[in-house]
Design an enzyme around this catalytic site. Structure first.
Site, PDB file in Angstrom:
ATOM      1  N   LYS A 101     -19.026 -57.312 -44.007  1.00 19.66           N
ATOM      2  CA  LYS A 101     -20.002 -56.390 -43.397  1.00 19.66           C
ATOM      3  C   LYS A 101     -20.060 -55.093 -44.209  1.00 19.66           C
ATOM      4  O   LYS A 101     -21.136 -54.525 -44.405  1.00 19.66           O
ATOM      5  CB  LYS A 101     -19.618 -56.084 -41.938  1.00 19.66           C
ATOM      6  CG  LYS A 101     -19.777 -57.258 -40.985  1.00 19.66           C
ATOM      7  CD  LYS A 101     -21.207 -57.765 -40.830  1.00 19.66           C
ATOM      8  CE  LYS A 101     -22.101 -56.805 -40.099  1.00 19.66           C
ATOM      9  NZ  LYS A 101     -23.436 -57.428 -39.801  1.00 19.66           N
ATOM     10  N   THR A 112     -20.976 -52.880 -37.972  1.00 20.28           N
ATOM     11  CA  THR A 112     -19.834 -52.782 -37.064  1.00 20.28           C
ATOM     12  C   THR A 112     -18.947 -51.589 -37.397  1.00 20.28           C
ATOM     13  O   THR A 112     -18.900 -51.150 -38.559  1.00 20.28           O
ATOM     14  CB  THR A 112     -19.000 -54.079 -37.171  1.00 20.28           C
ATOM     15  OG1 THR A 112     -17.747 -53.885 -36.520  1.00 20.28           O
ATOM     16  CG2 THR A 112     -18.700 -54.467 -38.616  1.00 20.28           C
ATOM     17  N   ASP A 113     -18.220 -51.117 -36.398  1.00 15.08           N
ATOM     18  CA  ASP A 113     -17.237 -50.046 -36.642  1.00 15.08           C
ATOM     19  C   ASP A 113     -16.034 -50.556 -37.437  1.00 15.08           C
ATOM     20  O   ASP A 113     -15.247 -49.761 -37.950  1.00 15.08           O
ATOM     21  CB  ASP A 113     -16.772 -49.423 -35.312  1.00 15.08           C
ATOM     22  CG  ASP A 113     -16.108 -50.403 -34.347  1.00 15.08           C
ATOM     23  OD1 ASP A 113     -16.020 -51.615 -34.666  1.00 15.08           O
ATOM     24  OD2 ASP A 113     -15.680 -49.970 -33.258  1.00 15.08           O
ATOM     25  N   GLU A 114     -15.900 -51.891 -37.559  1.00 16.31           N
ATOM     26  CA  GLU A 114     -14.707 -52.444 -38.212  1.00 16.31           C
ATOM     27  C   GLU A 114     -14.667 -52.112 -39.706  1.00 16.31           C
ATOM     28  O   GLU A 114     -13.619 -52.216 -40.338  1.00 16.31           O
ATOM     29  CB  GLU A 114     -14.615 -53.960 -37.982  1.00 16.31           C
ATOM     30  CG  GLU A 114     -14.667 -54.275 -36.503  1.00 16.31           C
ATOM     31  CD  GLU A 114     -14.220 -55.669 -36.125  1.00 16.31           C
ATOM     32  OE1 GLU A 114     -13.541 -56.334 -36.923  1.00 16.31           O
ATOM     33  OE2 GLU A 114     -14.550 -56.087 -35.004  1.00 16.31           O
ATOM     34  N   TYR A 162     -14.039 -60.596 -42.479  1.00 18.32           N
ATOM     35  CA  TYR A 162     -15.271 -60.249 -41.748  1.00 18.32           C
ATOM     36  C   TYR A 162     -15.693 -58.820 -42.044  1.00 18.32           C
ATOM     37  O   TYR A 162     -16.831 -58.565 -42.469  1.00 18.32           O
ATOM     38  CB  TYR A 162     -15.065 -60.437 -40.234  1.00 18.32           C
ATOM     39  CG  TYR A 162     -16.134 -59.756 -39.400  1.00 18.32           C
ATOM     40  CD1 TYR A 162     -17.467 -60.164 -39.459  1.00 18.32           C
ATOM     41  CD2 TYR A 162     -15.819 -58.674 -38.564  1.00 18.32           C
ATOM     42  CE1 TYR A 162     -18.454 -59.518 -38.710  1.00 18.32           C
ATOM     43  CE2 TYR A 162     -16.796 -58.029 -37.817  1.00 18.32           C
ATOM     44  CZ  TYR A 162     -18.113 -58.457 -37.894  1.00 18.32           C
ATOM     45  OH  TYR A 162     -19.086 -57.817 -37.165  1.00 18.32           O
TER      46      TYR A 162
HETATM   47  P1  NAD Z   1     -23.259 -63.999 -33.095  1.00 15.85           P
HETATM   48  O1  NAD Z   1     -22.214 -64.658 -33.939  1.00 15.85           O
HETATM   49  O2  NAD Z   1     -23.269 -64.201 -31.627  1.00 15.85           O
HETATM   50  O3  NAD Z   1     -24.725 -64.416 -33.612  1.00 15.85           O
HETATM   51  C1  NAD Z   1     -25.066 -64.481 -34.966  1.00 15.85           C
HETATM   52  C2  NAD Z   1     -26.409 -65.198 -35.077  1.00 15.85           C
HETATM   53  O4  NAD Z   1     -26.770 -65.232 -36.472  1.00 15.85           O
HETATM   54  C3  NAD Z   1     -26.374 -66.645 -34.588  1.00 15.85           C
HETATM   55  O5  NAD Z   1     -27.503 -66.914 -33.784  1.00 15.85           O
HETATM   56  C4  NAD Z   1     -26.404 -67.463 -35.871  1.00 15.85           C
HETATM   57  O6  NAD Z   1     -27.039 -68.733 -35.711  1.00 15.85           O
HETATM   58  C5  NAD Z   1     -27.201 -66.549 -36.777  1.00 15.85           C
HETATM   59  N1  NAD Z   1     -26.923 -66.788 -38.208  1.00 15.85           N
HETATM   60  C6  NAD Z   1     -25.699 -66.886 -38.795  1.00 15.85           C
HETATM   61  N2  NAD Z   1     -25.845 -67.116 -40.111  1.00 15.85           N
HETATM   62  C7  NAD Z   1     -27.175 -67.131 -40.370  1.00 15.85           C
HETATM   63  C8  NAD Z   1     -27.948 -67.296 -41.540  1.00 15.85           C
HETATM   64  N3  NAD Z   1     -27.365 -67.510 -42.733  1.00 15.85           N
HETATM   65  N4  NAD Z   1     -29.291 -67.246 -41.452  1.00 15.85           N
HETATM   66  C9  NAD Z   1     -29.901 -67.054 -40.240  1.00 15.85           C
HETATM   67  N5  NAD Z   1     -29.210 -66.899 -39.094  1.00 15.85           N
HETATM   68  C10 NAD Z   1     -27.864 -66.928 -39.161  1.00 15.85           C
HETATM   69  O7  NAD Z   1     -23.157 -62.444 -33.466  1.00 15.85           O
HETATM   70  P2  NAD Z   1     -23.377 -61.164 -32.539  1.00 15.85           P
HETATM   71  O8  NAD Z   1     -22.121 -60.876 -31.818  1.00 15.85           O
HETATM   72  O9  NAD Z   1     -24.633 -61.314 -31.805  1.00 15.85           O
HETATM   73  O10 NAD Z   1     -23.545 -60.057 -33.670  1.00 15.85           O
HETATM   74  C11 NAD Z   1     -24.820 -59.732 -34.193  1.00 15.85           C
HETATM   75  C12 NAD Z   1     -24.645 -58.676 -35.286  1.00 15.85           C
HETATM   76  O11 NAD Z   1     -24.002 -57.527 -34.738  1.00 15.85           O
HETATM   77  C13 NAD Z   1     -23.782 -59.135 -36.449  1.00 15.85           C
HETATM   78  O12 NAD Z   1     -24.349 -58.649 -37.638  1.00 15.85           O
HETATM   79  C14 NAD Z   1     -22.439 -58.490 -36.185  1.00 15.85           C
HETATM   80  O13 NAD Z   1     -21.749 -58.239 -37.389  1.00 15.85           O
HETATM   81  C15 NAD Z   1     -22.858 -57.203 -35.508  1.00 15.85           C
HETATM   82  N6  NAD Z   1     -21.858 -56.645 -34.574  1.00 15.85           N
HETATM   83  C16 NAD Z   1     -21.391 -57.384 -33.519  1.00 15.85           C
HETATM   84  C17 NAD Z   1     -20.465 -56.816 -32.645  1.00 15.85           C
HETATM   85  C18 NAD Z   1     -19.947 -57.560 -31.443  1.00 15.85           C
HETATM   86  O14 NAD Z   1     -19.117 -57.013 -30.706  1.00 15.85           O
HETATM   87  N7  NAD Z   1     -20.403 -58.767 -31.163  1.00 15.85           N
HETATM   88  C19 NAD Z   1     -20.011 -55.516 -32.855  1.00 15.85           C
HETATM   89  C20 NAD Z   1     -20.497 -54.804 -33.949  1.00 15.85           C
HETATM   90  C21 NAD Z   1     -21.425 -55.367 -34.792  1.00 15.85           C
HETATM   91  P1  TYD Z   2     -12.577 -59.844 -30.557  1.00 14.38           P
HETATM   92  O1  TYD Z   2     -13.374 -60.022 -29.309  1.00 14.38           O
HETATM   93  O2  TYD Z   2     -12.327 -61.019 -31.440  1.00 14.38           O
HETATM   94  O3  TYD Z   2     -13.263 -58.653 -31.359  1.00 14.38           O
HETATM   95  P2  TYD Z   2     -12.721 -57.852 -32.688  1.00 14.38           P
HETATM   96  O4  TYD Z   2     -11.538 -58.524 -33.242  1.00 14.38           O
HETATM   97  O5  TYD Z   2     -13.908 -57.953 -33.571  1.00 14.38           O
HETATM   98  O6  TYD Z   2     -12.418 -56.466 -32.197  1.00 14.38           O
HETATM   99  O7  TYD Z   2     -11.168 -59.244 -30.149  1.00 14.38           O
HETATM  100  C1  TYD Z   2     -11.061 -58.020 -29.434  1.00 14.38           C
HETATM  101  C2  TYD Z   2      -9.586 -57.684 -29.328  1.00 14.38           C
HETATM  102  O8  TYD Z   2      -8.949 -58.661 -28.510  1.00 14.38           O
HETATM  103  C3  TYD Z   2      -8.858 -57.716 -30.660  1.00 14.38           C
HETATM  104  O9  TYD Z   2      -7.885 -56.680 -30.686  1.00 14.38           O
HETATM  105  C4  TYD Z   2      -8.192 -59.063 -30.677  1.00 14.38           C
HETATM  106  C5  TYD Z   2      -7.899 -59.325 -29.212  1.00 14.38           C
HETATM  107  N1  TYD Z   2      -7.924 -60.746 -28.788  1.00 14.38           N
HETATM  108  C6  TYD Z   2      -6.848 -61.261 -28.048  1.00 14.38           C
HETATM  109  O10 TYD Z   2      -5.868 -60.563 -27.739  1.00 14.38           O
HETATM  110  N2  TYD Z   2      -6.913 -62.573 -27.661  1.00 14.38           N
HETATM  111  C7  TYD Z   2      -7.953 -63.382 -27.990  1.00 14.38           C
HETATM  112  O11 TYD Z   2      -7.930 -64.592 -27.635  1.00 14.38           O
HETATM  113  C8  TYD Z   2      -9.049 -62.835 -28.725  1.00 14.38           C
HETATM  114  C9  TYD Z   2     -10.234 -63.682 -29.108  1.00 14.38           C
HETATM  115  C10 TYD Z   2      -8.988 -61.499 -29.099  1.00 14.38           C
END
Ligand code: NAD
Ligand code: TYD
Length: 352
Positions: free
Chosen positions: A162, A132-134, A158
């Site tokens: 990561k 992630t960019d975070e 989080y």
């Molecule tokens: P998500 O939370 O929707 O899905 C995570 C999946 O991992 C789930 O299916 C869960 O059951 C599985 N999981 C969790 N713990 C596990 C374990 N110990 N063993 C096996 N499986 C396990 O997450 P997402 O949004 O699909 O994100 C996927 C990846 O991308 C993550 O690594 C996250 O850090 C990264 N990412 C997500 C975003 C975003 O905006 N969603 C942005 C940047 C990076």
């Molecule tokens: P989120 O989708 O949780 O992603 P991240 O925190 O990983 O960027 O949140 C995106 C942005 O939206 C973040 O600045 C927090 C804000 N946010 C709200 O304002 N209200 C909400 O209920 C949630 C879940 C997030």
């Protein structure tokens, strides 16, 4: 074939569907099915011999060794993680267990498997870590966007977990020569996203007539990447990325949260008008997230120049596709709103 971890979650499921559709190569999908994992996301693959689902934990050493010995994947694409910042604030332990320890165990299993390969399989093997960019922390309004050389400064449990996993992946390349690839991407949105993250939470709340809770002053900025574009980027990195390298992936769509939520309400007003008034009437400013990062922005110049990837969707087109998907999948929404989901909503929003 390839091994995908976390392929029942939001991005992982989109990736598995995209991979089977675009590449057609078999996938073994290892997922623990936490609250975020959902086999309904993969329902369209039922009976498809190219997809084998295994319920299990990435921290389970014997399971990993057995899967790698049995299937001999040419690549591992690692999505499995605890992924929600707010949950990491309420309970960080699972984030350390899965994101740090789990990634370490997966790296160890991958290293053992890879070390025993002969050429040319050994050189062709890839371990792609999705991050992630975070991990780069928070930007000021005029700071340049995150690049692959921006110093790490994670601010939430989080992002710290990561960052830890990214460092381990880097070390396994540097020390052991494991052919790793790391992608750091911005906020994804699209079909199958669990309604705890901003966009699906707002859609689900709007359709239910609930308040739309914007944290703090709503001026926090995120970059938004359509999940289909992210899947294409991962395919490209896997195919052409140089081992040991990091690639930042962004949607070229930086936006303040409040502007995004207003835009989303206008999109819903167009596609599913309320009897009277606008969804935006339900926008409510609530107590801010502790340590809330102010701004993220991605410089995706490296992946564009070196691998020829750029997002195909604009935020407008991606958002419309996403809203339409949620409007067409009321059953999916109802299916994920379990007792556990309701407890989370009460825990995170009840006292705000
Ligand atoms: P998500 O939370 O929707 O899905 C995570 C999946 O991992 C789930 O299916 C869960 O059951 C599985 N999981 C969790 N713990 C596990 C374990 N110990 N063993 C096996 N499986 C396990 O997450 P997402 O949004 O699909 O994100 C996927 C990846 O991308 C993550 O690594 C996250 O850090 C990264 N990412 C997500 C975003 C975003 O905006 N969603 C942005 C940047 C990076
Ligand atoms: P989120 O989708 O949780 O992603 P991240 O925190 O990983 O960027 O949140 C995106 C942005 O939206 C973040 O600045 C927090 C804000 N946010 C709200 O304002 N209200 C909400 O209920 C949630 C879940 C997030």
């Amino acid at each position: 074939m390839i091994l995908v971890t976390g392929g029942a979650g939001f991005i992982g499921a989109n990736f598995v569907l995209d991979w089977i559709g675009a590449v057609g190569e078999p996938v073994v999908n290892l997922d623990k099915l936490t609250y975020a994992g959902n086999l309904a996301n993969l329902a369209s693959l039922e009976g498809d011999a190219r997809h084998a689902f295994v319920r299990g934990d990435i921290s389970d050493r014997p399971l990993l060794a057995g899967l790698l010995a049995q299937h001999r994947p040419r690549a591992i694409v690692h999505f499995a993680a605890e992924s929600h910042v707010d949950r990491s604030i309420h309970g960080p332990a699972d984030f350390i267990e899965t994101n740090v320890v789990g990634t370490f165990r997966l790296l160890e299993a991958a290293r053992a498997h890879w070390s025993a390969l002969g050429e040319p399989d050994k050189s062709a093997f890839r371990f792609l870590h999705v991050s992630t960019d975070e991990v780069y922390g928070s930007l000021g309004p005029d700071d340049p966007a995150f690049s692959e050389t921006t110093a790490y400064a994670p601010n939430s449990p989080y992002s710290a977990s990561k960052a830890g996993s990214d460092h381990l992946v880097r070390a396994y390349h540097h020390t052991y020569g494991l052919p790793t690839l790391v992608t750091n991407c911005s906020n994804n949105y699209g079909p199958f996203q669990f309604p705890e993250k901003l966009i699906p939470l707002m859609i689900v709340n709007a359709l239910a007539g609930e308040p739309l809770p914007v944290y703090g002053d709503g001026q926090n900025v995120r970059d938004w990447l359509y999940v289909g574009d992210h899947c294409a980027a991962i395919r490209r990195v896997l195919e052409r990325g140089r081992p040991g390298e990091v690639y930042n992936v962004g949607g070229a769509a930086e936006m303040k949260n409040i502007d995004l939520v207003r835009n989303l309400c206008a999109t819903l007003d167009g596609l599913r008008p309320r009897a009277s008034g606008t969804y935006a009437e339900r926008i409510t400013f609530v107590k801010d997230r502790p340590g809330h990062d102010r701004r993220y922005a991605i410089d995706a110049g490296k992946i564009r120049r070196e691998l020829g990837w750029a997002p195909a969707e604009t935020f407008e087109t991606g958002l419309r596709r996403t809203v339409r998907w949620y409007l067409d999948h009321a059953d999916w929404i109802a299916g994920v709103q379990s007792g556990e989901y309701r407890k989370w909503i009460e825990r995170n929003y009840g006292a705000r």
